[in-house]
Design a protein around this motif. Sequence first.
Motif, PDB file in Angstrom:
ATOM      1  N   ARG A 158      21.989  39.602 100.530  1.00 36.91           N
ATOM      2  CA  ARG A 158      21.813  39.000 101.851  1.00 36.91           C
ATOM      3  C   ARG A 158      23.125  38.986 102.621  1.00 36.91           C
ATOM      4  N   LYS A 159      24.205  38.730 101.905  1.00 35.56           N
ATOM      5  CA  LYS A 159      25.522  38.745 102.549  1.00 35.56           C
ATOM      6  C   LYS A 159      25.881  40.141 103.027  1.00 35.56           C
TER       7      LYS A 159
ATOM      8  N   LYS B  94      22.802  41.053 105.904  1.00 37.26           N
ATOM      9  CA  LYS B  94      22.688  40.210 107.096  1.00 37.26           C
ATOM     10  C   LYS B  94      23.964  39.440 107.413  1.00 37.26           C
TER      11      LYS B  94
ATOM     12  N   VAL C 111      20.310  38.117  94.991  1.00 37.04           N
ATOM     13  CA  VAL C 111      19.713  37.960  96.323  1.00 37.04           C
ATOM     14  C   VAL C 111      20.751  37.525  97.341  1.00 37.04           C
TER      15      VAL C 111
END
Length: 315
Positions: free
Chosen positions: A252-253, A256, A248
């Motif tokens: 996410r890196k 976003k 996750v």
Amino acid sequence: MKKISIIVPCYNEEAALPLFYPAASEVLEKLPDDYELIFVNDGSKDRTLEILRDLAAKDPHVFYISFSRNFGKEAAMYAGFVNASGDYVAVMDADLQDPPALLPEMIKILDAGEYDSVATRREDRKGEPPVRSWFARKFYKIINKISDADVVDGARDYRLMKRDMVDAIVEMSEYNRFSKGIFGWVGFKTYWLPYENVERVAGESKWNFWKLFKYAIDGIINFSLVPLNLSSWMGFLMTGLSFVMLVVIILRKLIKGDPVAGWASLICVVIFIGGLIMLSLGVMGQYLAKVYMESKHRPHYISSESNIKDVKKID
């Protein structure tokens, strides 16, 4: 003619013994069988030993074993089993919560030949604090689900057993003893005799909530590997969860550009995982402690005085 051995563990029972002895003797003298009363003085600090000496001097059916210190009720019962010579052997408390009046019925059931043991259980927990009763009921449910021991809710140590069963119990010479579990583990056919709860006639209970809680933990550890298995499964679960969270964070890196929302969530996770690690280490520590005590091969008890001719003083 059979011989009945009655084992009576005693710890600070000077108030109860003058009531127990005549009540038990009255019942036993009416039986057609020979009998012996084996009192085990578990390092009492009152006049218990003095009373036992007087009873033994007056009654040839009375025998006593006095420990060099307090070794606990489990050790006292084991000493009684080791030194009992009867064809039938019973364990009773000195406070008359185990009614001697049940003995004739228990003997009759064993004489019929169908059962090897007659065990007693309380029909209710009248007189017990509600919280203690609730925890007791939960303990019996848990230990029966996670272990091979067959422990009936409300079971007392008060039971009458044939010689074969007693010999099997003596052979289980483990240092960390939990007799309620041992009685069930050795097997043999048992008849459960219910009776109404009886208040102790004198003295005070030696069992407080904390002692009962530790006794319950000992019982679970002695007869089940489930706590260890749960620790292993928690390790697998946390490893899998950590892998998912790692994926996750990477996604996410990449998507976003912000892999972490804040330090507070991180601290909570660290504390949670740290708590699980300490819990698992504590569970393993309990099992290691049991193994450590067993490896010392210390005796269950040391007798400093007895009127039994061939008493086993150290076992």
